[in-house]
Write a protein that holds these residues in place. Sequence first.
Motif, PDB file in Angstrom:
ATOM      1  N   SER A  10       0.832  -1.194   0.000  1.00 31.32           N
ATOM      2  CA  SER A  10       0.000   0.000   0.000  1.00 31.32           C
ATOM      3  C   SER A  10       0.872   1.251   0.000  1.00 31.32           C
ATOM      4  O   SER A  10       1.935   1.278   0.616  1.00 31.32           O
ATOM      5  CB  SER A  10      -0.915   0.020   1.225  1.00 31.32           C
ATOM      6  OG  SER A  10      -1.815  -1.063   1.203  1.00 31.32           O
ATOM      7  N   ARG A  11       0.407   2.288  -0.685  1.00 28.12           N
ATOM      8  CA  ARG A  11       1.081   3.583  -0.619  1.00 28.12           C
ATOM      9  C   ARG A  11       0.968   4.127   0.795  1.00 28.12           C
ATOM     10  O   ARG A  11      -0.033   3.937   1.486  1.00 28.12           O
ATOM     11  CB  ARG A  11       0.430   4.576  -1.580  1.00 28.12           C
ATOM     12  CG  ARG A  11       0.685   4.289  -3.045  1.00 28.12           C
ATOM     13  CD  ARG A  11      -0.051   5.328  -3.891  1.00 28.12           C
ATOM     14  NE  ARG A  11       0.375   6.678  -3.568  1.00 28.12           N
ATOM     15  CZ  ARG A  11       1.237   7.381  -4.274  1.00 28.12           C
ATOM     16  NH1 ARG A  11       1.789   6.850  -5.333  1.00 28.12           N
ATOM     17  NH2 ARG A  11       1.554   8.620  -3.930  1.00 28.12           N
ATOM     18  N   ASP A  13       0.542   7.135   1.672  1.00 27.94           N
ATOM     19  CA  ASP A  13      -0.539   8.118   1.749  1.00 27.94           C
ATOM     20  C   ASP A  13      -1.821   7.630   1.087  1.00 27.94           C
ATOM     21  O   ASP A  13      -2.770   8.395   0.921  1.00 27.94           O
ATOM     22  CB  ASP A  13      -0.101   9.427   1.100  1.00 27.94           C
ATOM     23  CG  ASP A  13       0.371   9.220  -0.340  1.00 27.94           C
ATOM     24  OD1 ASP A  13       0.363   8.072  -0.811  1.00 27.94           O
ATOM     25  OD2 ASP A  13       0.751  10.213  -0.983  1.00 27.94           O
ATOM     26  N   GLY A  14      -1.870   6.356   0.697  1.00 26.21           N
ATOM     27  CA  GLY A  14      -3.012   5.851  -0.047  1.00 26.21           C
ATOM     28  C   GLY A  14      -4.322   5.930   0.705  1.00 26.21           C
ATOM     29  O   GLY A  14      -5.333   6.404   0.172  1.00 26.21           O
ATOM     30  N   ARG A  15      -4.339   5.485   1.959  1.00 25.22           N
ATOM     31  CA  ARG A  15      -5.584   5.493   2.729  1.00 25.22           C
ATOM     32  C   ARG A  15      -6.098   6.918   2.921  1.00 25.22           C
ATOM     33  O   ARG A  15      -7.302   7.177   2.802  1.00 25.22           O
ATOM     34  CB  ARG A  15      -5.373   4.809   4.072  1.00 25.22           C
ATOM     35  CG  ARG A  15      -6.616   4.794   4.958  1.00 25.22           C
ATOM     36  CD  ARG A  15      -6.385   3.987   6.217  1.00 25.22           C
ATOM     37  NE  ARG A  15      -6.229   2.577   5.909  1.00 25.22           N
ATOM     38  CZ  ARG A  15      -7.249   1.726   5.759  1.00 25.22           C
ATOM     39  NH1 ARG A  15      -8.489   2.168   5.860  1.00 25.22           N
ATOM     40  NH2 ARG A  15      -7.020   0.457   5.490  1.00 25.22           N
ATOM     41  N   ALA A  16      -5.192   7.845   3.230  1.00 20.54           N
ATOM     42  CA  ALA A  16      -5.625   9.232   3.438  1.00 20.54           C
ATOM     43  C   ALA A  16      -6.249   9.814   2.174  1.00 20.54           C
ATOM     44  O   ALA A  16      -7.236  10.554   2.243  1.00 20.54           O
ATOM     45  CB  ALA A  16      -4.435  10.085   3.883  1.00 20.54           C
ATOM     46  N   LYS A  17      -5.716   9.458   1.028  1.00 22.28           N
ATOM     47  CA  LYS A  17      -6.232  10.015  -0.225  1.00 22.28           C
ATOM     48  C   LYS A  17      -7.590   9.427  -0.588  1.00 22.28           C
ATOM     49  O   LYS A  17      -8.495  10.143  -1.022  1.00 22.28           O
ATOM     50  CB  LYS A  17      -5.226   9.767  -1.352  1.00 22.28           C
ATOM     51  CG  LYS A  17      -4.007  10.674  -1.274  1.00 22.28           C
ATOM     52  CD  LYS A  17      -3.116  10.506  -2.488  1.00 22.28           C
ATOM     53  CE  LYS A  17      -2.001  11.546  -2.493  1.00 22.28           C
ATOM     54  NZ  LYS A  17      -1.122  11.423  -3.680  1.00 22.28           N
ATOM     55  N   VAL A  18      -7.760   8.119  -0.439  1.00 19.40           N
ATOM     56  CA  VAL A  18      -9.017   7.503  -0.875  1.00 19.40           C
ATOM     57  C   VAL A  18     -10.141   7.702   0.131  1.00 19.40           C
ATOM     58  O   VAL A  18     -11.316   7.555  -0.222  1.00 19.40           O
ATOM     59  CB  VAL A  18      -8.828   5.999  -1.151  1.00 19.40           C
ATOM     60  CG1 VAL A  18      -7.793   5.779  -2.240  1.00 19.40           C
ATOM     61  CG2 VAL A  18      -8.432   5.239   0.115  1.00 19.40           C
ATOM     62  N   THR A  19      -9.819   8.034   1.379  1.00 16.09           N
ATOM     63  CA  THR A  19     -10.863   8.263   2.377  1.00 16.09           C
ATOM     64  C   THR A  19     -11.197   9.735   2.537  1.00 16.09           C
ATOM     65  O   THR A  19     -12.112  10.080   3.277  1.00 16.09           O
ATOM     66  CB  THR A  19     -10.436   7.696   3.744  1.00 16.09           C
ATOM     67  OG1 THR A  19      -9.224   8.338   4.169  1.00 16.09           O
ATOM     68  CG2 THR A  19     -10.218   6.188   3.660  1.00 16.09           C
ATOM     69  N   SER A 527       4.269  12.444  -1.791  1.00 12.55           N
ATOM     70  CA  SER A 527       2.926  12.459  -2.333  1.00 12.55           C
ATOM     71  C   SER A 527       2.723  13.441  -3.466  1.00 12.55           C
ATOM     72  O   SER A 527       1.644  13.915  -3.690  1.00 12.55           O
ATOM     73  CB  SER A 527       1.937  12.797  -1.215  1.00 12.55           C
ATOM     74  OG  SER A 527       2.270  14.028  -0.628  1.00 12.55           O
TER      75      SER A 527
END
Length: 532
Positions: A10-11, A13-19, A527
Motif C-alpha cells: 500500500s502507498r 498516503d493511499g488510505r488518506a487520499k481515498v478516504t 505524495s
Amino acid sequence: MNGYVGTPTSRVDGRAKVTGAAKYAGEFAADGLLHGFIVDATVPRGRIARLDTSDALKVRGVVDVLTHTHRVALADKDEAWKDEVAPEKGSPFRPLYDDRVKFNGQPIALVIAEDWETAKFAATRVRVEYEQEAFATDLETERGTSAKVDQPHKPRGDAAAALAGAAVRHEADYVLPTEHHNPMELYATTAVWDGSGSLTVYDKTQGVQNVHKYLCGVFDMKPEDIRVVSPYVGGAFGSGLRPQHQVVLATLAALALKRSVRVVLTRQQMYGLGYRPMTIERVALGAKSDGTLDAVTHEAIAVTSRYEDFSRNDTGWAQQLYKSPNSRLSHKLVHLDVPTPCDMRAPGAATGVCALECAMDELGRRTQARSDRAAPEVLLGSRPERRPALHQQAAARMLRPWRGSLRLGPPQSRAACDARWQGPGRLGHGDRGVGGAADAGRRAHRADRQRPRRGILRRVRYRHRHLHHHGAGRGRRPRAADREYRREACRFNPAPSARRGRLLDGRFERTCGLGSGRGHSPGARASGQGDT
C-alpha cells in the motif's frame, strides 16, 4: 532478491487520499478566511488603459480589489523573481506589477470577498479598457523569426553533403502541438495570517523550498517569517516545479489585509500556466543502399514567451541512440505573446524522440523498398556499440532482430506478433498506418556517484541500474526490478536547516517548514513533489 516483487504494498498516503482525510492546498481552514478570484486579461498584448473596480467594491461581501496600482510593495529586480528552475535568460513574469499585458489570461486584478462565489461574481463587475498592440501567437506563421539556442552538441562530419549523396533519404517536418498539464487538483494557495506578521502558506507545488525562497525574494521577507507547506499534491507532472502566480496573489492579499486568504484557479485559468510547448521537429536522414545510417540532421523549433527563453534538449537524442558519421543538430526558439512553457514529463525527449523515431521508421520503409532489410533491422544496424556522444560503453541492448520485427515481451506475445507480422506499412486503419519500429533511451542518475547534500543523508548506498524509472528515486522506493536498495546508515545535521529530512521505511521524507526549521507534514515529498 528482496520480498517486494510480487507482494502487494500500500502507498504510505493511499488510505488518506481515498478516504478524503488528505488535505490539499485549497482545503486548509483558518479563522476569518477570505477568498480571492482572479480577473484575467482578455487581450494577448498591450497595456491596461483603464481599470475600474468601483462596481465590484459595491458588491456586498467584497473586502477589496487588488490591482497594479493598489497593492503592497513588490520586488523590482529580476533576481528576486527568479526561482530555482527559471530559465537563465529573460525576465520572469510579475503578477499585478504594472499595466503591461503579456498574454491572454494574464492576472490583472484580484477580487477578495467573504466567500468564493461573491468574489467570482464581483470579478465580472471589474471594467477594463486596453490599448491593444500587434501580437503573434502562431508558431507556424512566425517560424521564420526563430533564433538559435546554444546547445552542447557538436556537429560531426558534413551532414549536408552526406544527405545529398545518400542512396536513401527521408526528410519531414513533425509538428507536435501544445500539451497542457492541467492535473486533477486545481492550483490553489491558502495563506494563513498568524496575527504577528508571519505567514503559513499551503501551496500546490513540487518544491516547497523553491516557493519559500521565491516568496522571501518577492516580498522581501525574512525566512523565519514565512513557512511553506505542501502535504499532498493531486498531480502536477512538472507544472509545479515553478511557483505559479496564485501563490503570489494569495500572499499579496494576506499581507495587504492582514488576514488569511485563499486563491483557487478555475479549470479554465489552469490553461494560463506552463505547458509543453508546440514544436516543429524537422528531421532528415540519409542511409547507404545497405541501410547503414550515414547522415542525421535534426532541427527543433519551439515556442517560448517574449519575456523568458525556455528550451529543452529535443535534438541531442540522435547522437545518443544512433551512430552516424555525419550529424548536425540545432534548437531554435520563436518568441510569442504567450505564457512561458515549463517542464512536462520527459521534457525534450517526449517531442524530440517522437519525431526521430517516426523518421527512422519511415527511413526503414524506404530502405526496405530498395533492399531486403526490414525497418527494424535498419534500426538495429544503426545502434552504436558505444554511446557516440559520451564515448561510454552502451548499456545492454534490448532490441533483437526477429523476422524483421522486434522480439519483445513474453513468448506468447512474441508468437502472436510473429504470426501477424507482414512487414512495415502493411497494417493500417483507414488511410493511417499502424505499428512501426522504435528505439528508446532514458537518463539515469547514479546516486552512488553523487555527493550527498550536507545535512541530509551521510551514508546511504545504492546499487542499481537506473534510478529514475516509473517515479523511482523522487520520494518513492524504486521498484526492485530496477535496483537493489540497501540502507546502511543515515545522519542528520541537528541544526535548523532549509533542507531537513529523514529516511523512513526506505523513503526520504522532507519537511516543509523552511528557515526556522518548524516543518511538519510528513509525506510531502512522497505524495507529489516528485511527480514530474
